[in-house]
Design an enzyme around this catalytic site. Structure first.
Site, PDB file in Angstrom:
ATOM      1  N   SER A   1       0.792  -1.226   0.000  1.00 26.28           N
ATOM      2  CA  SER A   1       0.000   0.000   0.000  1.00 26.28           C
ATOM      3  C   SER A   1       0.825   1.277   0.000  1.00 26.28           C
ATOM      4  O   SER A   1       0.328   2.322  -0.381  1.00 26.28           O
ATOM      5  CB  SER A   1      -0.952  -0.011   1.193  1.00 26.28           C
ATOM      6  OG  SER A   1      -0.237  -0.238   2.389  1.00 26.28           O
TER       7      SER A   1
ATOM      8  N   HIS B   1      -5.362  -3.977  -2.059  1.00 28.88           N
ATOM      9  CA  HIS B   1      -5.154  -2.973  -3.112  1.00 28.88           C
ATOM     10  C   HIS B   1      -5.174  -3.582  -4.507  1.00 28.88           C
ATOM     11  O   HIS B   1      -4.960  -2.877  -5.492  1.00 28.88           O
ATOM     12  CB  HIS B   1      -3.832  -2.229  -2.887  1.00 28.88           C
ATOM     13  CG  HIS B   1      -3.931  -1.177  -1.831  1.00 28.88           C
ATOM     14  ND1 HIS B   1      -4.504   0.058  -2.054  1.00 28.88           N
ATOM     15  CD2 HIS B   1      -3.568  -1.180  -0.527  1.00 28.88           C
ATOM     16  CE1 HIS B   1      -4.469   0.769  -0.959  1.00 28.88           C
ATOM     17  NE2 HIS B   1      -3.898   0.040  -0.001  1.00 28.88           N
TER      18      HIS B   1
ATOM     19  N   LYS C   1     -12.066  -0.572  -0.772  1.00 27.26           N
ATOM     20  CA  LYS C   1     -11.244   0.241  -1.675  1.00 27.26           C
ATOM     21  C   LYS C   1     -11.895   0.292  -3.054  1.00 27.26           C
ATOM     22  O   LYS C   1     -12.841   1.036  -3.241  1.00 27.26           O
ATOM     23  CB  LYS C   1      -9.824  -0.285  -1.659  1.00 27.26           C
ATOM     24  CG  LYS C   1      -9.190   0.041  -0.299  1.00 27.26           C
ATOM     25  CD  LYS C   1      -7.835  -0.535  -0.067  1.00 27.26           C
ATOM     26  CE  LYS C   1      -7.314  -0.003   1.265  1.00 27.26           C
ATOM     27  NZ  LYS C   1      -6.607  -0.991   2.051  1.00 27.26           N
TER      28      LYS C   1
END
Ligand SMILES: *Cc1c(COP(=O)(O)O)cnc(C)c1O
Length: 395
Positions: free
Chosen positions: A183, A211, A242
């Site tokens: 990240s 991610h 996300k």
């Protein structure tokens, strides 16, 4: 007057202030969009993880509203009591099918998924082989399991193999674990080689695709799909917070793994389930990943465009291979000052320094999304260059 037993907290906050790592929370005053309102300003938003721009998508909002009308605002209990709605099971089936795994369990967050899973499947006599830059939620899960933790150098497969080999005759299970995408630097974990190493040493392979969910692999299926490792990674964690744009985490794997987590994962057992709005919106998001993959292409087009433009201006964007774009600055104080100055000029990008990243490696982290236009990115690069020259970050 009795003395304040919490006085030490104030002293520690003063130390943070002296180190330049004290922060105030910025207040978002609009939906999370490519251009957002925050702290009384309109800013180009390069700070969020809203990779695909789904956080404010009409189809997700409509699904959430409909779910609230039919099921209400909350579920009233944890999953094992009244907290399992038909839509919770439908979402888990949908994610399992999407990821080509037997089964899936959804947790309240990616953090809960990691911490709850690692601590449930391992015991104190077991071993965890973990990348040094793995996410805090993995680290907490490892600590909660009380298994022995063996840290290998970042993305260093040979070092991971060395650790596995050294444990060859040790009793206990071995778990090899890596982030799919890291990240802070935006680099991709060597999941293909790590999976081979896990297979060679009889270890459980686990990846945290927070991610990479919705970003890497076909239709955003993550790093297992990106590296074509279907059926070989035993525990796949993803996030719904996300790219999916809502909130939650999930674990995909075998039917036994998921049923075991239903029975033993503590956040699943002891914390109330997602409200209907969250589950319904996530459900709609997975339909969009399948039906409109062009959003992911746009994300990657924007990523290439933005990185090239930054390079052109002379910025050091590190080793990133993904939409996470670090802009190296040096010291934490400078990174935070740079971020603050950018905000004043209409660009929101987070400053990150020690202890989140090593000393001397402080940076601005910019994350492009599919929602940005070329004009937004051009304007962002102009602001970055102007402020960086003014602050002598660029010559
Ligand atoms: C953000 C993140 C998480 C936590 O996900 P949430 O759904 O926000 O709790 C876990 N792992 C990694 C690598 C992350 O970046």
């Amino acid at each position: 007057m009795p003395t304040n037993p919490l006085a030490y907290l104030g002293q520690q906050l003063d130390e943070l202030k002296a180190a330049g790592s004290y922060f105030r929370l910025r207040e978002l005053e609009s939906a999370c969009e490519a251009v957002s309102h925050a702290d009384g300003r309109e800013v180009i938003n390069l700070a969020s993880n809203n990779y695909l721009g789904l956080a404010n998508h009409p189809k997700l909002k409509e699904a959430a509203l409909e779910a609230v009308r039919k099921y209400g605002a909350g579920t009233g209990a944890v999953r094992t009591i009244t907290g399992t709605l038909d839509m919770h099971m439908a979402l888990e089936r949908k994610i399992a099918a999407f990821k080509h795994t037997e089964a899936c369990v959804v947790f309240q967050s990616g953090f809960a998924a990691n911490a709850g899973t690692v601590s449930a499947i391992l015991s104190p006599e077991d071993h965890i082989i973990s990348d040094e830059l793995n996410h805090a939620s993995i680290i907490d899960g490892c600590r909660l399991s009380r298994a022995k933790i063996h840290v290998f150098r970042h993305r260093d497969v040979a070092h991971a193999i060395e650790k596995l080999a050294a444990l060859k005759d040790e009793p206990g299970r071995k778990l090899l674990i890596t982030d799919g995408v890291f990240s802070m630097d935006g680099d991709i974990g060597p999941l293909d080689q790590l999976t081979e190493a896990a297979e060679a040493h009889g270890a459980i392979m686990m990846v945290d695709d927070a991610h990479s969910s919705g970003v890497l692999g076909r239709n955003g299926r993550g790093t297992v799909d990106h590296f074509n490792l279907h059926g070989r990674v035993h525990v796949q964690v993803g996030t719904l917070s996300k790219a999916i744009g809502v909130l939650g985490g999930y674990v995909c794997g075998s039917k036994d793994l998921i049923e075991f987590l239903y029975h033993r994962a503590r956040p699943f057992l002891f914390s109330t389930s997602h409200p209907p709005a969250v589950t319904a919106a996530c459900n709609a998001a997975f339909d969009l990943l399948v039906e409109e993959p062009e959003r992911i292409e746009k994300l990657w087009d924007n990523t290439r465009y933005f990185k090239a433009a930054l390079k052109d201006k002379g910025f050091d964007t590190g080793v990133s291979e993904t939409p996470i774009t670090p802009i190296q600055v040096g010291e934490a104080k400078m990174a935070h000052a740079f971020s603050a100055a950018l905000f004043e000029e209409g660009l929101w990008a987070t400053g990150i320094g020690f202890p989140t990243v090593p000393k001397g490696k402080a940076r601005i982290r910019a994350i492009v999304t599919a929602g940005h236009t070329t004009a937004h990115l051009d304007q962002a690069v102009e602001i970055l260059a102007k402020v960086a020259r003014r602050m002598a970050i660029l010559p």
